[in-house]
Design a protein around this motif. Structure first.
Motif, PDB file in Angstrom:
ATOM      1  N   VAL A  77      14.267  82.022  53.856  1.00 36.29           N
ATOM      2  CA  VAL A  77      15.287  82.063  52.798  1.00 36.29           C
ATOM      3  C   VAL A  77      15.549  83.510  52.374  1.00 36.29           C
ATOM      4  O   VAL A  77      16.689  83.912  52.175  1.00 36.29           O
ATOM      5  CB  VAL A  77      14.855  81.215  51.575  1.00 36.29           C
ATOM      6  CG1 VAL A  77      15.888  81.327  50.463  1.00 36.29           C
ATOM      7  CG2 VAL A  77      14.643  79.766  51.967  1.00 36.29           C
ATOM      8  N   PHE A  78      14.467  84.290  52.281  1.00 37.45           N
ATOM      9  CA  PHE A  78      14.631  85.705  51.931  1.00 37.45           C
ATOM     10  C   PHE A  78      15.496  86.420  52.975  1.00 37.45           C
ATOM     11  O   PHE A  78      16.382  87.188  52.622  1.00 37.45           O
ATOM     12  CB  PHE A  78      13.267  86.401  51.828  1.00 37.45           C
ATOM     13  CG  PHE A  78      12.651  86.304  50.464  1.00 37.45           C
ATOM     14  CD1 PHE A  78      12.661  87.393  49.611  1.00 37.45           C
ATOM     15  CD2 PHE A  78      12.066  85.130  50.035  1.00 37.45           C
ATOM     16  CE1 PHE A  78      12.100  87.312  48.353  1.00 37.45           C
ATOM     17  CE2 PHE A  78      11.506  85.031  48.769  1.00 37.45           C
ATOM     18  CZ  PHE A  78      11.520  86.121  47.925  1.00 37.45           C
ATOM     19  N   THR A  82      12.088  82.495  45.807  1.00 38.38           N
ATOM     20  CA  THR A  82      13.185  82.772  46.742  1.00 38.38           C
ATOM     21  C   THR A  82      14.453  83.216  46.010  1.00 38.38           C
ATOM     22  O   THR A  82      15.286  83.899  46.589  1.00 38.38           O
ATOM     23  CB  THR A  82      13.483  81.554  47.635  1.00 38.38           C
ATOM     24  OG1 THR A  82      13.548  80.379  46.813  1.00 38.38           O
ATOM     25  CG2 THR A  82      12.397  81.354  48.670  1.00 38.38           C
ATOM     26  N   ARG A 117       9.942  79.716  53.215  1.00 38.03           N
ATOM     27  CA  ARG A 117      10.364  80.581  52.105  1.00 38.03           C
ATOM     28  C   ARG A 117      10.802  81.958  52.594  1.00 38.03           C
ATOM     29  O   ARG A 117      11.795  82.504  52.132  1.00 38.03           O
ATOM     30  CB  ARG A 117       9.222  80.752  51.096  1.00 38.03           C
ATOM     31  CG  ARG A 117       9.054  79.544  50.228  1.00 38.03           C
ATOM     32  CD  ARG A 117       8.174  79.870  49.032  1.00 38.03           C
ATOM     33  NE  ARG A 117       7.932  78.680  48.245  1.00 38.03           N
ATOM     34  CZ  ARG A 117       6.831  78.459  47.547  1.00 38.03           C
ATOM     35  NH1 ARG A 117       5.864  79.365  47.536  1.00 38.03           N
ATOM     36  NH2 ARG A 117       6.697  77.346  46.856  1.00 38.03           N
ATOM     37  N   ARG A 118      10.053  82.500  53.533  1.00 41.88           N
ATOM     38  CA  ARG A 118      10.389  83.840  54.017  1.00 41.88           C
ATOM     39  C   ARG A 118      11.737  83.850  54.716  1.00 41.88           C
ATOM     40  O   ARG A 118      12.479  84.828  54.642  1.00 41.88           O
ATOM     41  CB  ARG A 118       9.280  84.360  54.929  1.00 41.88           C
ATOM     42  CG  ARG A 118       9.438  85.825  55.324  1.00 41.88           C
ATOM     43  CD  ARG A 118       9.528  86.728  54.097  1.00 41.88           C
ATOM     44  NE  ARG A 118       9.568  88.145  54.430  1.00 41.88           N
ATOM     45  CZ  ARG A 118      10.629  88.783  54.882  1.00 41.88           C
ATOM     46  NH1 ARG A 118      11.751  88.127  55.072  1.00 41.88           N
ATOM     47  NH2 ARG A 118      10.570  90.077  55.159  1.00 41.88           N
ATOM     48  N   LYS A 165      19.167  85.207  52.499  1.00 43.93           N
ATOM     49  CA  LYS A 165      19.804  85.763  51.301  1.00 43.93           C
ATOM     50  C   LYS A 165      20.051  87.250  51.484  1.00 43.93           C
ATOM     51  O   LYS A 165      21.040  87.794  51.023  1.00 43.93           O
ATOM     52  CB  LYS A 165      18.923  85.530  50.067  1.00 43.93           C
ATOM     53  CG  LYS A 165      18.935  84.082  49.612  1.00 43.93           C
ATOM     54  CD  LYS A 165      18.553  83.962  48.143  1.00 43.93           C
ATOM     55  CE  LYS A 165      18.353  82.517  47.745  1.00 43.93           C
ATOM     56  NZ  LYS A 165      17.803  82.379  46.391  1.00 43.93           N
ATOM     57  N   ASP A 188       7.530  79.785  44.091  1.00 44.64           N
ATOM     58  CA  ASP A 188       8.839  79.784  44.743  1.00 44.64           C
ATOM     59  C   ASP A 188       9.699  80.856  44.102  1.00 44.64           C
ATOM     60  O   ASP A 188      10.352  80.638  43.092  1.00 44.64           O
ATOM     61  CB  ASP A 188       9.507  78.416  44.644  1.00 44.64           C
ATOM     62  CG  ASP A 188      10.804  78.422  45.450  1.00 44.64           C
ATOM     63  OD1 ASP A 188      11.137  79.474  46.036  1.00 44.64           O
ATOM     64  OD2 ASP A 188      11.478  77.384  45.505  1.00 44.64           O
ATOM     65  N   ALA A 217      15.288  86.938  46.040  1.00 43.13           N
ATOM     66  CA  ALA A 217      15.568  87.613  47.317  1.00 43.13           C
ATOM     67  C   ALA A 217      16.500  88.808  47.160  1.00 43.13           C
ATOM     68  O   ALA A 217      16.311  89.833  47.803  1.00 43.13           O
ATOM     69  CB  ALA A 217      16.141  86.625  48.320  1.00 43.13           C
TER      70      ALA A 217
END
Lengths: 294, 294
Positions: free
Chosen positions: B285-286, A211, B282-283, B289, A209, A214
């Motif tokens: 979240v990127f 994240t 997860r992607r 952000k 994880d 980012a």
């Protein structure tokens, strides 16, 4: 050859590709019809004049009427949904009609579809290598084909007329390049270029994880993981339908990764550099071929 | 704070980053000097008014004269070249001068540089996370900093004045975002986001000779392998200087890849989908952000 202007196209499944086909064909002056599970997709396609008429799957009467008058049926469905559709509806298809699909896997579905099909109908596999990170016909846009390859995967059951029709179809929709591959050649190509890359992107996101990192991401990470946002329904189907090829590709990649790890772990600078030089050399060939091609 | 307009910058190594620093600083009205191994790089920088004066490494007299008058020395060298340079030339550096670098690894080099440095000088690590697929100052372009992060990695040996100077430096050159990380935080971040992605791209190109597939490549393969054309000299150095972190990242990635392979091999559709949902989540979240950040 030219596709006759009175050819009636029926699109089954108005997703992004189905919708973009409909839009492109309508713009080229053809009569396009469509069947979709969602009334909303049909309504949107009618509103945008992507189709002349459409039917929701529930509306059995209209569905059958649309099937009966179609000269060319294009499946914008998930690969596994095509055979059940044919079993159920092929009795209504006009004799001599041509059927094709947009599936990203071929060997696992084309022979069984061709075997199940009435003798007076013809199914020819095709794969428009186009897409977006979004689905739904709301994002339909035939310009996505401009930079895309159109792969035709005929078998010994296909006629030269059907191959010529699909070539002209690709030309009509503005595909950048058309190629003819066997089912197996297609699946090996897609196993490496597309499926393995998606598996790698998913594995990279699943590594840990991260994240919270980012804000530091640069282009390389963003590029590698763009495809890690993935439709798990469609892609698990594509992966399982090409399982032996994809497993072999994952294993070959893991071996290449293990070589790099070993050189690093053993402080073998020469080996590590050699592996990078191989990568650079091969990638340059891709750039060159790409340039020649464009 | 403002960096005083009479600050004299000396850039050691006029590559892509050194050259872009020179160009950006000169445009901001500062006096920039440079030392490079290649007379050609100096000549080009003079011609393009990136620097006021430069010296080729051979020209010992001019090199020493330039070092003596510098207030801020910026190393655009490979990480392993900084310490030898300091050992040889620090005797000539003006008391109170600030030194910094552009290296992509920190824990392996910063403490030893700081330990070797004269007590009246200060070295503070920095990493401009910018680049192109090309090197050489002929491609210098300070606009590459506009979308880039500037990471400052101070240690307990650094003054708050030096940190403030580097922040202002990043602002002056137009970096998108500045962050402060410890040496270890930096190396973990770069091990995952940059080094692991380069290892993966190289492994993917090395998987098998698939250069004959070039004509079929789509965006996903091109994006994943763009960084597979790699400068093996620089990157082997970066990899070895962050070896324990990178080995751990490769192992974590291999484990994530093995989970996907296992789900596929065992026909565990639910598990495969679960792994793809994790990746997608997860992607996203990127993406979020990234948007908040921009």
């Amino acid at each position: 050859m030219k596709i006759k202007q009175d050819t009636r196209f029926l699109i089954i499944g108005l997703g992004l590709i189905g919708g973009s086909y409909a839009m492109g064909l309508s713009k080229a002056g053809y009569s396009v019809f469509a069947i979709d599970q969602e009334q909303e997709a049909i309504d949107y396609a009618l509103e945008k004049q992507m189709i002349v008429k459409g039917a929701c799957t529930d509306d059995e009467g209209t569905v059958i009427a649309l099937i009966k008058q179609a000269d060319c049926i294009l499946f914008g469905l998930y690969p596994s949904a095509i055979l059940p559709w044919i079993s159920r509806y092929q009795q209504y298809i006009k004799s001599g009609a041509l059927l094709s699909d947009v599936s990203g896997v071929k060997a696992a579905i084309v022979p069984s579809i061709q075997a199940a099909l009435r003798n007076d109908l013809e199914f020819i596999g095709a794969h428009p290598m186009a897409g977006k990170e979004v689905s739904s016909n709301r994002f339909s846009d035939p310009s996505i084909f401009k930079i895309a390859n159109f792969i035709i995967t005929p078998t010994e059951k296909n006629s030269s007329a059907a191959i010529a029709f699909m070539k002209e179809f690709a030309h009509l929709l503005g595909f950048h390049h058309t190629a003819i591959l066997s089912l197996q050649e297609h699946d090996r190509m897609i196993g490496f270029l597309s499926q393995l890359t998606h598996i790698i992107a998913v594995a990279l996101m699943n590594t840990s994880d991260n994240t919270h990192l980012a804000e530091y991401t640069g282009d390389s990470f963003r590029d590698l993981t763009r495809i890690a946002k993935i439709n798990e329904q469609l892609w698990s189907e594509l992966f399982f339908l090409n399982k032996p090829v994809l497993l072999a590709e994952i294993d070959a990649f893991s071996k290449a990764l293990a070589s790099l790890r070993k050189a690093l772990a053993e402080d073998d600078e020469e080996k590590l550099k050699e592996l990078m030089r191989l990568s650079t050399k091969r990638r340059k060939v891709f750039d060159q071929k790409q340039e020649e091609h464009n």
